[in-house]
Design a protein around this motif. Sequence first.
Motif, PDB file in Angstrom:
ATOM      1  N   ASP A 177      13.886  17.756   1.932  1.00 25.96           N
ATOM      2  CA  ASP A 177      13.332  17.155   0.872  1.00 25.96           C
ATOM      3  C   ASP A 177      11.710  16.851   0.951  1.00 25.96           C
ATOM      4  O   ASP A 177      10.583  17.362   1.697  1.00 25.96           O
ATOM      5  N   ILE A 178      11.955  17.402  -0.951  1.00 25.03           N
ATOM      6  CA  ILE A 178      10.143  17.634  -1.395  1.00 25.03           C
ATOM      7  C   ILE A 178       9.592  16.401  -1.713  1.00 25.03           C
ATOM      8  O   ILE A 178      10.093  14.980  -1.742  1.00 25.03           O
ATOM      9  N   VAL A 179       8.584  16.382  -0.751  1.00 26.49           N
ATOM     10  CA  VAL A 179       7.640  14.552  -0.560  1.00 26.49           C
ATOM     11  C   VAL A 179       6.584  14.877  -1.386  1.00 26.49           C
ATOM     12  O   VAL A 179       5.352  15.185  -1.584  1.00 26.49           O
ATOM     13  N   TYR A 180       6.117  13.817  -2.495  1.00 28.65           N
ATOM     14  CA  TYR A 180       5.479  13.699  -4.020  1.00 28.65           C
ATOM     15  C   TYR A 180       4.539  12.240  -2.885  1.00 28.65           C
ATOM     16  O   TYR A 180       5.145  11.535  -2.497  1.00 28.65           O
ATOM     17  N   PRO A 181       3.053  12.509  -3.541  1.00 29.89           N
ATOM     18  CA  PRO A 181       2.259  11.427  -3.071  1.00 29.89           C
ATOM     19  C   PRO A 181       3.186   9.349  -4.047  1.00 29.89           C
ATOM     20  O   PRO A 181       3.297  10.469  -5.283  1.00 29.89           O
ATOM     21  N   VAL A 182       2.723   8.367  -3.884  1.00 32.27           N
ATOM     22  CA  VAL A 182       2.876   7.715  -4.025  1.00 32.27           C
ATOM     23  C   VAL A 182       1.124   7.461  -5.188  1.00 32.27           C
ATOM     24  O   VAL A 182       0.428   6.069  -4.093  1.00 32.27           O
ATOM     25  N   ASN A 183       1.122   7.188  -6.175  1.00 38.95           N
ATOM     26  CA  ASN A 183      -0.253   7.034  -6.678  1.00 38.95           C
ATOM     27  C   ASN A 183      -0.525   5.982  -7.204  1.00 38.95           C
ATOM     28  O   ASN A 183      -1.886   5.610  -7.522  1.00 38.95           O
ATOM     29  N   ALA A 184       0.423   4.986  -8.154  1.00 38.76           N
ATOM     30  CA  ALA A 184       0.395   3.575  -8.327  1.00 38.76           C
ATOM     31  C   ALA A 184       1.110   2.566  -7.793  1.00 38.76           C
ATOM     32  O   ALA A 184       1.868   3.023  -7.691  1.00 38.76           O
ATOM     33  N   LEU A 185       0.267   1.461  -7.727  1.00 41.14           N
ATOM     34  CA  LEU A 185       1.566   0.807  -7.598  1.00 41.14           C
ATOM     35  C   LEU A 185       1.027  -0.557  -8.342  1.00 41.14           C
ATOM     36  O   LEU A 185      -0.130  -1.127  -8.876  1.00 41.14           O
ATOM     37  N   SER A 200       0.981  -0.891  -0.222  1.00 39.93           N
ATOM     38  CA  SER A 200       0.152  -0.227   0.064  1.00 39.93           C
ATOM     39  C   SER A 200       0.794   0.813   0.086  1.00 39.93           C
ATOM     40  O   SER A 200       2.264   1.171  -0.001  1.00 39.93           O
ATOM     41  N   SER A 201       0.021   2.348  -0.084  1.00 39.24           N
ATOM     42  CA  SER A 201       0.920   3.382  -0.895  1.00 39.24           C
ATOM     43  C   SER A 201       0.234   4.877  -0.150  1.00 39.24           C
ATOM     44  O   SER A 201      -0.823   4.637  -0.149  1.00 39.24           O
ATOM     45  N   SER A 202       0.645   6.109   0.124  1.00 47.06           N
ATOM     46  CA  SER A 202       0.197   6.267   1.090  1.00 47.06           C
ATOM     47  C   SER A 202       0.583   8.613   0.792  1.00 47.06           C
ATOM     48  O   SER A 202       2.213   8.372  -0.731  1.00 47.06           O
ATOM     49  N   ILE A 203       0.207   9.438   0.733  1.00 45.09           N
ATOM     50  CA  ILE A 203       0.057  10.746  -0.065  1.00 45.09           C
ATOM     51  C   ILE A 203       1.661  11.730   0.417  1.00 45.09           C
ATOM     52  O   ILE A 203       2.192  12.069   0.299  1.00 45.09           O
ATOM     53  N   GLU A 204       2.334  10.430   1.408  1.00 46.25           N
ATOM     54  CA  GLU A 204       3.059  11.149   2.250  1.00 46.25           C
ATOM     55  C   GLU A 204       4.782  10.586   1.419  1.00 46.25           C
ATOM     56  O   GLU A 204       5.562  10.372   2.248  1.00 46.25           O
ATOM     57  N   GLY A 205       5.225   9.785   0.385  1.00 49.08           N
ATOM     58  CA  GLY A 205       6.103   9.251  -0.308  1.00 49.08           C
ATOM     59  C   GLY A 205       6.060   8.130   0.673  1.00 49.08           C
ATOM     60  O   GLY A 205       7.135   7.866   0.990  1.00 49.08           O
TER      61      GLY A 205
END
Length: 193
Positions: free
Chosen positions: A95-103, A56-61
């Motif tokens: 760091d600039i943190v990006y969401p992990v949108n896809a797995l 699972s992934s989240s908006i917090e990178g």
Amino acid sequence: MNSRLVYIYDLQSTLMLSPQANGASTELKPWQQRESSLKFMTRAVACMPNDDGYASSSIEGRVAVEWFDPSAESQARKYAFKCHRQPDPEGDGTDIVYPVNALAFHPIHGTFASGGGDGVVALWDAVAKRRIRQYQKYPNSVAGVAFSSDGKYMAVGVCPGFETGQEDYNAEGLTKVYVRELGETEAKGKGGK
């Protein structure tokens, strides 16, 4: 997705409920209900092709890898890691943190791809807990990743995300799907540490 709850269903039980219903309403209950080990809103969930677990992934990178087996021994193997981050150009050490949108899991090798708001797709070995490779940055945020059923191709959907703070969001002409033919061992894991 903001409740951070993951409901896990046993599909065999679900299939058996259908003929027993005879038109009556039956309540479908999850086999397991878990709270995500990630602290912020969930963006994507993908199951391992061998049915052992999921990522699972989240908006917090971050990405978390967990196993379905509820035993304490199996649950001790779960882990999470940071990804889809870039050093802040101001050089202040953040760091600039990006969401992990896809797995998406590779159907043959069991490795998985993550796609982020930074426009990057990375391949990971869930068992060895390592990144296999990171691909060249796409022109916009990665919104979706998928493998063909034979594992020979990887499709990557990109479109402008909200990472740039656009007030007037318009993805017209910028939404694209890229298809990459994978080498025979390109998505193969590296083995244990």
